[in-house]
Write a protein that holds these residues in place. Sequence first.
Motif, PDB file in Angstrom:
ATOM      1  N   ILE A   1       0.866  -1.185   0.000  1.00 12.80           N
ATOM      2  CA  ILE A   1       0.000   0.000   0.000  1.00 12.80           C
ATOM      3  C   ILE A   1       0.899   1.230   0.000  1.00 12.80           C
ATOM      4  CG2 ILE A   1      -1.755   1.295   1.264  1.00 12.80           C
ATOM      5  CD1 ILE A   1      -2.473  -1.385   2.665  1.00 12.80           C
ATOM      6  N   ILE A   2       0.672   2.128  -0.967  1.00  8.82           N
ATOM      7  CA  ILE A   2       1.408   3.401  -0.979  1.00  8.82           C
ATOM      8  C   ILE A   2       0.364   4.491  -0.759  1.00  8.82           C
ATOM      9  CG2 ILE A   2       3.025   4.866  -2.223  1.00  8.82           C
ATOM     10  CD1 ILE A   2       3.752   2.447  -3.957  1.00  8.82           C
ATOM     11  N   GLU A   3       0.315   5.000   0.460  1.00  2.31           N
ATOM     12  CA  GLU A   3      -0.770   5.900   0.880  1.00  2.31           C
ATOM     13  C   GLU A   3      -0.221   6.858   1.937  1.00  2.31           C
ATOM     14  OE1 GLU A   3      -4.411   6.385   0.332  1.00  2.31           O
ATOM     15  OE2 GLU A   3      -3.546   8.036   1.456  1.00  2.31           O
ATOM     16  N   ASP A   4      -0.325   8.159   1.692  1.00  2.00           N
ATOM     17  CA  ASP A   4       0.255   9.114   2.631  1.00  2.00           C
ATOM     18  C   ASP A   4      -0.680   9.470   3.779  1.00  2.00           C
ATOM     19  OD1 ASP A   4      -1.390  10.488   0.769  1.00  2.00           O
ATOM     20  OD2 ASP A   4      -0.485  12.387   1.405  1.00  2.00           O
ATOM     21  N   GLU A   5      -1.973   9.228   3.618  1.00  2.00           N
ATOM     22  CA  GLU A   5      -2.914   9.501   4.720  1.00  2.00           C
ATOM     23  C   GLU A   5      -2.776   8.359   5.732  1.00  2.00           C
ATOM     24  OE1 GLU A   5      -6.861  10.014   3.256  1.00  2.00           O
ATOM     25  OE2 GLU A   5      -6.251  11.464   1.746  1.00  2.00           O
ATOM     26  N   SER A   6      -2.226   8.679   6.917  1.00  2.00           N
ATOM     27  CA  SER A   6      -1.908   7.623   7.880  1.00  2.00           C
ATOM     28  C   SER A   6      -3.148   6.843   8.320  1.00  2.00           C
ATOM     29  CB  SER A   6      -1.201   8.216   9.097  1.00  2.00           C
ATOM     30  OG  SER A   6      -1.999   9.205   9.710  1.00  2.00           O
ATOM     31  N   LYS A   7      -4.269   7.544   8.491  1.00  2.00           N
ATOM     32  CA  LYS A   7      -5.488   6.858   8.945  1.00  2.00           C
ATOM     33  C   LYS A   7      -5.969   5.880   7.882  1.00  2.00           C
ATOM     34  CE  LYS A   7     -10.069   7.810  10.884  1.00  2.00           C
ATOM     35  NZ  LYS A   7     -11.029   8.881  11.256  1.00  2.00           N
ATOM     36  N   THR A   8      -5.985   6.327   6.618  1.00  2.00           N
ATOM     37  CA  THR A   8      -6.422   5.442   5.531  1.00  2.00           C
ATOM     38  C   THR A   8      -5.463   4.281   5.366  1.00  2.00           C
ATOM     39  OG1 THR A   8      -7.428   7.307   4.377  1.00  2.00           O
ATOM     40  CG2 THR A   8      -6.994   5.339   3.081  1.00  2.00           C
ATOM     41  N   GLY A   9      -4.153   4.581   5.433  1.00  2.00           N
ATOM     42  CA  GLY A   9      -3.164   3.518   5.286  1.00  2.00           C
ATOM     43  C   GLY A   9      -3.293   2.460   6.366  1.00  2.00           C
ATOM     44  N   SER A  10      -3.441   2.898   7.608  1.00  2.00           N
ATOM     45  CA  SER A  10      -3.577   1.939   8.714  1.00  2.00           C
ATOM     46  C   SER A  10      -4.859   1.125   8.584  1.00  2.00           C
ATOM     47  CB  SER A  10      -3.576   2.689  10.052  1.00  2.00           C
ATOM     48  OG  SER A  10      -2.355   3.365  10.236  1.00  2.00           O
ATOM     49  N   TYR A  11      -5.925   1.778   8.162  1.00  2.00           N
ATOM     50  CA  TYR A  11      -7.216   1.104   7.978  1.00  2.00           C
ATOM     51  C   TYR A  11      -7.096   0.019   6.911  1.00  2.00           C
ATOM     52  CZ  TYR A  11     -12.039   0.708   6.203  1.00  2.00           C
ATOM     53  OH  TYR A  11     -13.249   0.250   5.755  1.00  2.00           O
ATOM     54  N   LEU A  12      -6.463   0.358   5.803  1.00  2.00           N
ATOM     55  CA  LEU A  12      -6.291  -0.617   4.729  1.00  2.00           C
ATOM     56  C   LEU A  12      -5.398  -1.770   5.168  1.00  2.00           C
ATOM     57  CD1 LEU A  12      -5.774   1.753   1.663  1.00  2.00           C
ATOM     58  CD2 LEU A  12      -7.661   0.145   2.001  1.00  2.00           C
ATOM     59  N   LYS A  13      -4.289  -1.433   5.830  1.00  2.00           N
ATOM     60  CA  LYS A  13      -3.365  -2.481   6.263  1.00  2.00           C
ATOM     61  C   LYS A  13      -4.035  -3.441   7.226  1.00  2.00           C
ATOM     62  CE  LYS A  13       1.235  -3.352   8.109  1.00  2.00           C
ATOM     63  NZ  LYS A  13       2.528  -2.783   8.525  1.00  2.00           N
ATOM     64  N   GLN A  14      -4.785  -2.910   8.173  1.00  2.00           N
ATOM     65  CA  GLN A  14      -5.455  -3.776   9.137  1.00  2.00           C
ATOM     66  C   GLN A  14      -6.484  -4.673   8.450  1.00  2.00           C
ATOM     67  OE1 GLN A  14      -7.283  -1.742  12.430  1.00  2.00           O
ATOM     68  NE2 GLN A  14      -8.395  -3.561  13.114  1.00  2.00           N
ATOM     69  N   GLY A  15      -7.287  -4.084   7.575  1.00  2.00           N
ATOM     70  CA  GLY A  15      -8.333  -4.858   6.904  1.00  2.00           C
ATOM     71  C   GLY A  15      -7.768  -5.954   6.023  1.00  2.00           C
ATOM     72  N   LEU A  16      -6.743  -5.637   5.259  1.00  2.00           N
ATOM     73  CA  LEU A  16      -6.153  -6.636   4.367  1.00  2.00           C
ATOM     74  C   LEU A  16      -5.391  -7.705   5.146  1.00  2.00           C
ATOM     75  CD1 LEU A  16      -4.987  -4.220   1.539  1.00  2.00           C
ATOM     76  CD2 LEU A  16      -6.780  -5.955   1.364  1.00  2.00           C
ATOM     77  N   THR A  17      -4.758  -7.302   6.256  1.00  2.00           N
ATOM     78  CA  THR A  17      -4.088  -8.290   7.097  1.00  2.00           C
ATOM     79  C   THR A  17      -5.105  -9.267   7.685  1.00  2.00           C
ATOM     80  OG1 THR A  17      -2.338  -6.714   7.655  1.00  2.00           O
ATOM     81  CG2 THR A  17      -2.611  -8.612   9.119  1.00  2.00           C
ATOM     82  N   GLU A  18      -6.239  -8.741   8.132  1.00  2.00           N
ATOM     83  CA  GLU A  18      -7.290  -9.611   8.664  1.00  2.00           C
ATOM     84  C   GLU A  18      -7.869 -10.517   7.586  1.00  2.00           C
ATOM     85  OE1 GLU A  18     -10.001  -6.890  10.454  1.00  2.00           O
ATOM     86  OE2 GLU A  18      -8.757  -6.593  12.248  1.00  2.00           O
ATOM     87  N   ALA A  19      -7.721 -10.112   6.326  1.00  2.00           N
ATOM     88  CA  ALA A  19      -8.182 -10.951   5.209  1.00  2.00           C
ATOM     89  C   ALA A  19      -7.095 -11.919   4.751  1.00  2.00           C
ATOM     90  CB  ALA A  19      -8.622 -10.071   4.043  1.00  2.00           C
ATOM     91  N   SER A  20      -6.054 -12.054   5.587  1.00  2.00           N
ATOM     92  CA  SER A  20      -4.990 -13.056   5.394  1.00  2.00           C
ATOM     93  C   SER A  20      -3.925 -12.665   4.382  1.00  2.00           C
ATOM     94  CB  SER A  20      -5.589 -14.423   5.002  1.00  2.00           C
ATOM     95  OG  SER A  20      -6.456 -14.882   5.986  1.00  2.00           O
ATOM     96  N   PHE A  21      -3.814 -11.381   4.066  1.00  2.00           N
ATOM     97  CA  PHE A  21      -2.728 -10.942   3.205  1.00  2.00           C
ATOM     98  C   PHE A  21      -1.566 -10.439   4.062  1.00  2.00           C
ATOM     99  CE2 PHE A  21      -6.542 -10.293   0.572  1.00  2.00           C
ATOM    100  CZ  PHE A  21      -6.174 -11.038  -0.542  1.00  2.00           C
ATOM    101  N   THR A  22      -0.354 -10.551   3.515  1.00  2.00           N
ATOM    102  CA  THR A  22       0.800  -9.908   4.123  1.00  2.00           C
ATOM    103  C   THR A  22       0.917  -8.526   3.501  1.00  2.00           C
ATOM    104  OG1 THR A  22       1.920 -12.026   4.402  1.00  2.00           O
ATOM    105  CG2 THR A  22       3.294 -10.047   4.464  1.00  2.00           C
ATOM    106  N   VAL A  23       1.012  -7.483   4.335  1.00  2.00           N
ATOM    107  CA  VAL A  23       0.872  -6.112   3.837  1.00  2.00           C
ATOM    108  C   VAL A  23       2.048  -5.249   4.277  1.00  2.00           C
ATOM    109  CG1 VAL A  23      -0.608  -4.080   3.783  1.00  2.00           C
ATOM    110  CG2 VAL A  23      -1.633  -6.348   3.972  1.00  2.00           C
TER     111      VAL A  23
END
Length: 225
Positions: A5-27
């Motif tokens: 994920i290349i995202e400068d908005e920290s809140k959006t980046g963290s949200y995406l990372k958490q969601g995709l990690t919970e979906a079993s991806f390495t992020v």
Amino acid sequence: MKILIIEDESKTGSYLKQGLTEASFTVDLAHDGLDGMHMALSEAYDLVILDVMLPTLDGWQVLQSIRRAGKEMPVLMLTARDGVEDRVKGLELGADDYLIKPFAFSELLARVRTLLRRGKSKEPDRFQAADLELDLLRRRVTRSGKKIDLTAKEFLLLELLLRREGEVLPRSLIASQVWDMNFDSDTNVIEVAVRRLRAKVDDDYEPKLIHTIRGMGYVLEVPEL
């Protein structure tokens, strides 16, 4: 599977990372274009989620660098810029999909999975060793036809071992690929995870498939008769 994920908005980046990690991806997460470009060019990713408005390098420049380097992983553009000309520009530069902010995570996840199915057309979506089978699309593992319930990390660990069947994988590689962390010799998280995975996959079956190579790491292979 590994996503950048290349995202400068920290809140959006963290949200995406958490969601995709919970979906079993390495992020992995980069907060500016330059860092993101270096990571995209130096690491092996199955997909990149790329914002357009980024510090140091914008998303268009990062996308161009990825394609000029011959990297063919799918790229999903994620941006608040919703003009037709922006979407056309992104697609012409080599993006594979385009999602406008704000977005529903369920839609993003569906698009990610669709892109990964397309991008992985040259790779199998199921792995097998002896009577052990792992189905990536159905997120299902069976042995001798019996379903085995795994945690998200156990599934990733088994996927890694099967993808590299016959190869001794050092703990440092397993730590980076499954836990997205640098290996710390003081932690036994990998030993514990392998032990739990082996209990589910091997304890009640023959032949044993997951082997410890003392001082080196772990390997999944079918023993020769």
